[in-house]
Design a protein around this motif. Structure first.
Motif, PDB file in Angstrom:
ATOM      1  N   TYR A  36      31.702  49.730  24.816  1.00  0.00           N
ATOM      2  CA  TYR A  36      32.300  48.351  24.741  1.00  0.00           C
ATOM      3  C   TYR A  36      31.050  47.258  25.163  1.00  0.00           C
ATOM      4  O   TYR A  36      31.446  46.035  25.009  1.00  0.00           O
ATOM      5  CB  TYR A  36      33.262  48.021  26.097  1.00  0.00           C
ATOM      6  CG  TYR A  36      34.417  48.848  25.641  1.00  0.00           C
ATOM      7  CD1 TYR A  36      35.574  48.273  25.058  1.00  0.00           C
ATOM      8  CD2 TYR A  36      34.734  50.230  26.115  1.00  0.00           C
ATOM      9  CE1 TYR A  36      36.879  48.807  24.729  1.00  0.00           C
ATOM     10  CE2 TYR A  36      35.731  50.875  25.662  1.00  0.00           C
ATOM     11  CZ  TYR A  36      36.755  50.120  24.984  1.00  0.00           C
ATOM     12  OH  TYR A  36      38.009  50.887  24.734  1.00  0.00           O
ATOM     13  N   LEU A  79      45.258  40.507  24.940  1.00  0.00           N
ATOM     14  CA  LEU A  79      44.342  40.855  26.075  1.00  0.00           C
ATOM     15  C   LEU A  79      43.894  39.454  26.760  1.00  0.00           C
ATOM     16  O   LEU A  79      43.644  39.708  28.175  1.00  0.00           O
ATOM     17  CB  LEU A  79      43.062  41.642  25.586  1.00  0.00           C
ATOM     18  CG  LEU A  79      43.328  43.184  24.935  1.00  0.00           C
ATOM     19  CD1 LEU A  79      42.151  43.565  24.284  1.00  0.00           C
ATOM     20  CD2 LEU A  79      43.900  43.990  26.158  1.00  0.00           C
ATOM     21  N   ARG A 103      33.973  44.718  20.726  1.00  0.00           N
ATOM     22  CA  ARG A 103      34.838  44.552  21.687  1.00  0.00           C
ATOM     23  C   ARG A 103      35.762  45.890  21.314  1.00  0.00           C
ATOM     24  O   ARG A 103      36.633  46.035  22.156  1.00  0.00           O
ATOM     25  CB  ARG A 103      35.460  43.292  21.562  1.00  0.00           C
ATOM     26  CG  ARG A 103      34.342  42.080  21.917  1.00  0.00           C
ATOM     27  CD  ARG A 103      35.136  40.892  22.473  1.00  0.00           C
ATOM     28  NE  ARG A 103      35.737  40.262  21.421  1.00  0.00           N
ATOM     29  CZ  ARG A 103      35.551  39.342  20.688  1.00  0.00           C
ATOM     30  NH1 ARG A 103      34.132  38.934  20.662  1.00  0.00           N
ATOM     31  NH2 ARG A 103      36.315  38.611  19.659  1.00  0.00           N
ATOM     32  N   LEU A 130      39.179  45.747  33.047  1.00  0.00           N
ATOM     33  CA  LEU A 130      38.249  45.592  31.908  1.00  0.00           C
ATOM     34  C   LEU A 130      37.016  46.536  31.994  1.00  0.00           C
ATOM     35  O   LEU A 130      36.298  46.656  33.115  1.00  0.00           O
ATOM     36  CB  LEU A 130      38.020  44.074  32.037  1.00  0.00           C
ATOM     37  CG  LEU A 130      36.938  43.708  30.698  1.00  0.00           C
ATOM     38  CD1 LEU A 130      37.756  43.758  29.468  1.00  0.00           C
ATOM     39  CD2 LEU A 130      36.420  42.203  30.938  1.00  0.00           C
ATOM     40  N   TYR A 151      34.340  38.223  28.739  1.00  0.00           N
ATOM     41  CA  TYR A 151      33.824  39.240  28.221  1.00  0.00           C
ATOM     42  C   TYR A 151      33.617  39.090  26.517  1.00  0.00           C
ATOM     43  O   TYR A 151      32.696  39.357  25.948  1.00  0.00           O
ATOM     44  CB  TYR A 151      34.748  40.604  28.283  1.00  0.00           C
ATOM     45  CG  TYR A 151      34.476  41.680  27.343  1.00  0.00           C
ATOM     46  CD1 TYR A 151      33.330  42.505  27.407  1.00  0.00           C
ATOM     47  CD2 TYR A 151      35.548  42.198  26.330  1.00  0.00           C
ATOM     48  CE1 TYR A 151      33.052  43.400  26.697  1.00  0.00           C
ATOM     49  CE2 TYR A 151      35.055  43.196  25.619  1.00  0.00           C
ATOM     50  CZ  TYR A 151      34.159  43.800  25.460  1.00  0.00           C
ATOM     51  OH  TYR A 151      33.652  44.949  24.865  1.00  0.00           O
ATOM     52  N   SER A 152      34.689  38.290  25.890  1.00  0.00           N
ATOM     53  CA  SER A 152      34.503  38.027  24.586  1.00  0.00           C
ATOM     54  C   SER A 152      33.567  37.219  24.258  1.00  0.00           C
ATOM     55  O   SER A 152      32.938  36.970  22.872  1.00  0.00           O
ATOM     56  CB  SER A 152      36.168  37.720  24.269  1.00  0.00           C
ATOM     57  OG  SER A 152      36.382  36.482  24.825  1.00  0.00           O
ATOM     58  N   LEU A 154      44.949  40.500  30.383  1.00  0.00           N
ATOM     59  CA  LEU A 154      43.635  41.530  31.070  1.00  0.00           C
ATOM     60  C   LEU A 154      42.669  40.285  31.554  1.00  0.00           C
ATOM     61  O   LEU A 154      42.014  39.694  31.091  1.00  0.00           O
ATOM     62  CB  LEU A 154      43.412  42.278  29.830  1.00  0.00           C
ATOM     63  CG  LEU A 154      42.002  43.276  30.314  1.00  0.00           C
ATOM     64  CD1 LEU A 154      42.571  44.219  31.437  1.00  0.00           C
ATOM     65  CD2 LEU A 154      41.527  44.139  29.449  1.00  0.00           C
ATOM     66  N   GLU A 170      43.610  40.867  20.618  1.00  0.00           N
ATOM     67  CA  GLU A 170      42.991  39.971  21.511  1.00  0.00           C
ATOM     68  C   GLU A 170      43.549  38.867  22.001  1.00  0.00           C
ATOM     69  O   GLU A 170      43.295  38.290  23.336  1.00  0.00           O
ATOM     70  CB  GLU A 170      41.741  39.519  20.569  1.00  0.00           C
ATOM     71  CG  GLU A 170      40.641  40.467  20.205  1.00  0.00           C
ATOM     72  CD  GLU A 170      39.212  39.930  19.975  1.00  0.00           C
ATOM     73  OE1 GLU A 170      39.317  38.960  19.556  1.00  0.00           O
ATOM     74  OE2 GLU A 170      38.235  40.870  20.260  1.00  0.00           O
ATOM     75  N   TYR A 206      38.845  39.301  30.212  1.00  0.00           N
ATOM     76  CA  TYR A 206      38.796  39.460  28.855  1.00  0.00           C
ATOM     77  C   TYR A 206      38.046  38.271  28.130  1.00  0.00           C
ATOM     78  O   TYR A 206      37.272  38.449  27.274  1.00  0.00           O
ATOM     79  CB  TYR A 206      40.016  39.892  28.241  1.00  0.00           C
ATOM     80  CG  TYR A 206      39.582  40.509  26.741  1.00  0.00           C
ATOM     81  CD1 TYR A 206      39.297  41.576  26.771  1.00  0.00           C
ATOM     82  CD2 TYR A 206      39.924  39.635  25.536  1.00  0.00           C
ATOM     83  CE1 TYR A 206      38.966  42.145  25.482  1.00  0.00           C
ATOM     84  CE2 TYR A 206      39.445  40.287  24.580  1.00  0.00           C
ATOM     85  CZ  TYR A 206      39.236  41.581  24.258  1.00  0.00           C
ATOM     86  OH  TYR A 206      38.729  41.920  23.050  1.00  0.00           O
ATOM     87  N   ARG A 207      38.821  37.116  28.464  1.00  0.00           N
ATOM     88  CA  ARG A 207      37.908  35.813  27.767  1.00  0.00           C
ATOM     89  C   ARG A 207      36.529  35.781  27.923  1.00  0.00           C
ATOM     90  O   ARG A 207      35.774  35.579  27.072  1.00  0.00           O
ATOM     91  CB  ARG A 207      38.566  34.466  28.345  1.00  0.00           C
ATOM     92  CG  ARG A 207      40.040  34.603  27.864  1.00  0.00           C
ATOM     93  CD  ARG A 207      40.544  33.199  28.228  1.00  0.00           C
ATOM     94  NE  ARG A 207      42.252  33.122  28.136  1.00  0.00           N
ATOM     95  CZ  ARG A 207      42.806  32.786  26.733  1.00  0.00           C
ATOM     96  NH1 ARG A 207      41.866  32.589  26.059  1.00  0.00           N
ATOM     97  NH2 ARG A 207      44.406  32.753  27.012  1.00  0.00           N
ATOM     98  N   THR A 244      33.307  46.953  30.260  1.00  0.00           N
ATOM     99  CA  THR A 244      32.419  46.344  29.533  1.00  0.00           C
ATOM    100  C   THR A 244      31.135  47.065  29.345  1.00  0.00           C
ATOM    101  O   THR A 244      30.121  46.644  28.495  1.00  0.00           O
ATOM    102  CB  THR A 244      31.948  45.119  30.105  1.00  0.00           C
ATOM    103  OG1 THR A 244      31.264  45.546  31.458  1.00  0.00           O
ATOM    104  CG2 THR A 244      33.145  44.154  30.483  1.00  0.00           C
TER     105      THR A 244
END
Length: 224
Positions: free
Chosen positions: A152, A201, A156, A146, A211-212, A205, A198, A208-209, A148
């Motif tokens: 990014y 991901l 996203r 990932l 990060y979102s 990935l 999404e 990712y959760r 970030t």
């Protein structure tokens, strides 16, 4: 050698594609806005492509795998087919607008359009440099991590933000206001692609959760 041939073939196809999509509906090669647009497109992609070919051939290879046939998910094949169709429609409609004089774009705005195209294309290549796994098709590869930081940290999906910027600039760069009417449908398709991506991901990935939740905006800062 194979990658070099693929890169050259992609460039040749790009020139042929733009030539047919612009000069044929325009009914003339005396269409300086199209010539400048193609030159801007070529320069904005050539230098980053050479950089990637030298520093990260694998990332360049991922970028060359593009289009509906490169997608592994049926929904994405449909979405990508619609997006490609709309991009072609924007080019053709803009060329027809220029041919028949349906709208008149002032020179300064044509320049702004070319700048938007250049910035969008350059930013898209910058995303690939920032995230070597940023391919043109939706997949999660073995060993993918990932990212970030960089673009990014703002949205996203900075690749799609770059594409949107380019699509907004294309019609006015090509001497057309009417071409802009096809940008909102393209934006809706990008949104649908983002939603589907999404889901993949979030499932495949790691991180990712979280990060979102940290980066709230998907495409446009402060909006969505």
């Amino acid at each position: 050698m194979k990658l070099a041939l693929q890169t050259v073939a992609s460039a040749v196809f790009g020139f042929a594609f733009f030539g047919i999509a612009l000069f044929v509906p325009a009914g003339t090669i005396d269409y300086w806005q199209a010539s400048v647009f193609i030159a801007v497109f070529a320069v904005s992609t050539f230098i980053p492509t050479i950089y990637l070919a030298i520093t990260d051939p694998a990332a360049l290879q991922r970028r060359l795998r593009a289009g509906p046939t490169a997608e592994t998910r049926p929904a994405e094949r449909i979405i990508m087919t619609a997006i490609v169709t709309l991009v072609v429609a924007i080019l053709v409609l803009s060329a027809l607008d220029h041919r028949f004089g349906w709208s008149q774009v002032p020179l300064w705005l044509t320049v702004v359009g070319d700048v938007l195209v250049a910035v969008g294309l350059t930013a898209a290549q910058g995303v690939v440099i920032a995230n070597r796994f940023a391919g043109a098709s939706i997949t999660v590869e073995s060993g993918q991590q990932l990212v970030t930081s960089g673009p990014y940290a703002l949205v996203r999906h900075p690749m799609y933000s770059s594409v949107l910027l380019m699509m907004v600039g294309m019609p006015v760069a090509l001497d057309s206001f009417w071409g802009l009417v096809l940008v909102p449908p393209a934006l809706l398709l990008l949104a649908a692609r983002i939603r589907d991506e999404e889901r993949l991901l979030a499932d495949e990935l790691p991180g990712y959760r979280a990060y979102s939740r940290q980066v709230r905006y998907r495409l446009i800062p402060r909006l969505w």
